[in-house]
Write a protein that holds these residues in place. Structure first.
Motif, mmCIF file in Angstrom:
data_model
loop_
_atom_site.group_PDB
_atom_site.id
_atom_site.type_symbol
_atom_site.label_atom_id
_atom_site.label_comp_id
_atom_site.label_asym_id
_atom_site.label_seq_id
_atom_site.Cartn_x
_atom_site.Cartn_y
_atom_site.Cartn_z
ATOM 1 N N PHE A 136 0.831 -1.199 0.000
ATOM 2 C CA PHE A 136 0.000 0.000 0.000
ATOM 3 C C PHE A 136 0.873 1.260 0.000
ATOM 4 N N PRO A 137 0.859 2.042 -1.084
ATOM 5 C CA PRO A 137 1.731 3.215 -1.152
ATOM 6 C C PRO A 137 1.087 4.436 -0.499
ATOM 7 N N GLU A 138 1.895 5.236 0.175
ATOM 8 C CA GLU A 138 1.396 6.489 0.729
ATOM 9 C C GLU A 138 1.151 7.510 -0.376
ATOM 10 N N SER A 139 1.920 7.400 -1.446
ATOM 11 C CA SER A 139 1.762 8.274 -2.599
ATOM 12 C C SER A 139 1.763 7.394 -3.837
ATOM 13 N N MET A 140 0.653 7.401 -4.563
ATOM 14 C CA MET A 140 0.450 6.467 -5.676
ATOM 15 C C MET A 140 0.572 7.200 -7.009
ATOM 16 N N ASN B 269 -10.613 4.431 -3.367
ATOM 17 C CA ASN B 269 -11.423 4.877 -2.230
ATOM 18 C C ASN B 269 -12.188 3.722 -1.600
ATOM 19 N N SER B 270 -12.789 2.885 -2.437
ATOM 20 C CA SER B 270 -13.554 1.745 -1.943
ATOM 21 C C SER B 270 -12.674 0.781 -1.151
ATOM 22 N N LYS B 271 -11.480 0.523 -1.684
ATOM 23 C CA LYS B 271 -10.572 -0.410 -1.015
ATOM 24 C C LYS B 271 -10.079 0.172 0.312
ATOM 25 N N CYS B 272 -9.816 1.475 0.330
ATOM 26 C CA CYS B 272 -9.357 2.110 1.570
ATOM 27 C C CYS B 272 -10.436 2.066 2.644
ATOM 28 N N SER C 39 -6.174 5.161 5.261
ATOM 29 C CA SER C 39 -6.304 6.540 4.803
ATOM 30 C C SER C 39 -6.077 6.578 3.292
ATOM 31 N N LEU C 40 -6.773 7.480 2.627
ATOM 32 C CA LEU C 40 -6.614 7.605 1.183
ATOM 33 C C LEU C 40 -5.208 8.087 0.859
ATOM 34 N N PRO C 41 -4.475 7.376 0.011
ATOM 35 C CA PRO C 41 -3.118 7.825 -0.323
ATOM 36 C C PRO C 41 -3.153 9.051 -1.213
ATOM 37 N N GLU C 42 -2.056 9.768 -1.270
ATOM 38 C CA GLU C 42 -1.911 10.793 -2.297
ATOM 39 C C GLU C 42 -1.957 10.107 -3.657
ATOM 40 N N ASN D 96 -7.064 17.839 -1.859
ATOM 41 C CA ASN D 96 -5.783 17.842 -1.160
ATOM 42 C C ASN D 96 -5.025 16.525 -1.297
ATOM 43 N N ASN D 97 -5.634 15.537 -1.916
ATOM 44 C CA ASN D 97 -5.013 14.220 -2.054
ATOM 45 C C ASN D 97 -4.692 13.841 -3.491
ATOM 46 N N CYS D 98 -5.271 14.550 -4.458
ATOM 47 C CA CYS D 98 -5.077 14.189 -5.866
ATOM 48 C C CYS D 98 -4.416 15.349 -6.602
ATOM 49 N N PHE D 99 -3.345 15.023 -7.319
ATOM 50 C CA PHE D 99 -2.574 16.035 -8.029
ATOM 51 C C PHE D 99 -2.483 15.620 -9.489
ATOM 52 N N ILE D 100 -3.124 16.378 -10.364
ATOM 53 C CA ILE D 100 -3.199 16.021 -11.777
ATOM 54 C C ILE D 100 -2.332 16.974 -12.589
ATOM 55 N N SER D 101 -1.495 16.390 -13.444
ATOM 56 C CA SER D 101 -0.659 17.190 -14.330
ATOM 57 C C SER D 101 -0.701 16.597 -15.729
ATOM 58 N N CYS D 102 -0.305 17.379 -16.705
ATOM 59 C CA CYS D 102 -0.258 16.919 -18.091
ATOM 60 C C CYS D 102 1.181 16.943 -18.590
#
Length: 371
Positions: free
Chosen positions: A48-52, A77-80, A86-89, A126-132
């Motif tokens: 389980f990664p803290e940051s995925m 989210n469902s698995k957590c 806690s939901l990972p980053e 605050n947990n999801c970071f999206i970049s292109c």
């Protein structure tokens, strides 16, 4: 033809845009949902990664670009919740070539974040970071061991370039009157496409191997074939009909025969065996599953009550146009595009009167081997 410059789906929200004509690709993504879910669950259960880190390669634009990411977040989210974690980053990187309509994605992000927070995950922003990330996936894109899950759908059938043997001015064109492999193409043309696929796919695997953590997964889906013959109708006939539509404009003086002879699609639909051989030879990944399924050219959906979509041929033509117009325009000019795809629609309608054309799509799940 510089593929990195001319290959991109039609941007915007217009009638010929990819955003409005990507239902086939959406259906292909849905077929791989169970494979994606299994990969995500395996990642979370084993380490389980803290940051995925997640990458979607060939993301394009429009509604499909964030659909898969939303589904992956649902699974995480469902698995957590189930395990009390806690939901990972979640670090999401959306990749495509520089000509892609990334602005469409950026504009849609605020609504995406808001929907996630309201319906699914409080504090999600605050947990999801999206970049292109703009660039070819036939080479490195990400830092070493930064990715846990790599996904790509409807992209890996595009080559990095036209096979060099065909991308030259020849006195006698090797693939005269055709724009891809056909049943009249000589063995040298078929082999040139295979060699380019082998080179590109091996480089793709090598690049992802450096970027993926041990135990990380890739789920890849792309057009292919189940037959050993690269000229079978279910993997190349869409190009055959497009060549016929172009040829019909030669007699009208709107397209030169030489222009058709010098154009070859940077595309290859590999067989399951060809894919398997490349994965095994490159050696960094273990194949978990490799499956094939059929998708009708118009995705099999009922025809909408719209005059411009009153035939299956017109709907298929709009789907194909949204994908290949940028390449055709660079070779044949913008002025013929409307008439070209009217003729193409007529040819597709005629084909539908004799058959139910389908694409063969391959879905593969692989795991990165240990250090």
């Amino acid at each position: 033809m510089e593929i990195i410059q001319v290959l991109h789906m039609n941007g915007g929200e217009g009638e010929t845009s990819y955003a409005k004509n990507s239902v086939v690709q959406r259906k292909i993504i849905s077929f791989g949902n169970s494979t994606i879910e299994q990969a995500v669950v395996d990642i979370l259960c084993k380490n389980f990664p803290e940051s995925m880190g997640i990458a979607d390669l060939g993301c394009s634009s429009g509604p499909n670009s964030l659909m898969l990411i939303s589904e992956i977040i649902d699974i995480v989210n469902s698995k957590c919740l189930e395990k009390g974690y806690s939901l990972p980053e979640i670090r999401v990187s959306l990749n495509d070539l520089p000509g892609n309509d990334f602005n469409d994605i950026f504009v849609s992000l605020p609504a995406f974040y808001q929907k996630q927070e309201e319906e699914k995950v409080k504090g999600f922003r605050n947990n999801c970071f999206i970049s292109c990330i703009a660039g070819s996936f036939y080479g490195r894109l990400f830092p070493k061991k930064s990715l846990h899950l790599v996904h790509s759908s409807s992209s890996l059938h595009w080559l990095s370039q036209v096979p060099p043997l065909l991308d030259v001015d020849a006195v006698v064109p090797l693939n005269k009157g055709k724009i891809y492999i056909s049943n009249t193409s000589p063995a040298s043309v078929r082999n040139a496409y295979l060699v380019q696929f082998q080179k590109d796919f091996s480089l793709f695997l090598k690049s992802r191997a450096e970027e993926t953590v041990p135990g990380g997964h890739m789920v890849l889906s792309f057009l292919g074939r189940t037959s050993a013959d690269p000229a079978t109708e279910d993997c190349c006939y869409q190009w055959e009909l497009l060549a016929k539509a172009l040829t019909s404009l030669v007699s009208e003086g709107r397209v030169l025969e030489e222009e058709i002879n010098s154009f070859n699609a940077p595309y290859y639909a590999p067989s399951m065996e060809e894919v398997k051989i490349q994965v095994e030879q490159e050696g960094s990944f273990m194949i978990n599953s490799l499956k094939a399924f059929e998708v009708e050219w118009d995705a099999g959906f009922p025809i909408e009550n719209k005059p411009e979509l009153s035939s299956r041929g017109r709907r298929v033509a709009k789907t194909i146009r949204a994908v290949v117009e940028s390449m055709l325009e660079s070779q044949f000019g913008r002025d013929i595009m409307d008439d070209l795809f009217v003729k193409y629609a007529e040819l597709v309608d005629d084909y539908y009167s004799r058959a139910v054309p389908t694409y063969i799509n391959l879905v593969m799940s692989v795991t990165r081997k240990g250090p």
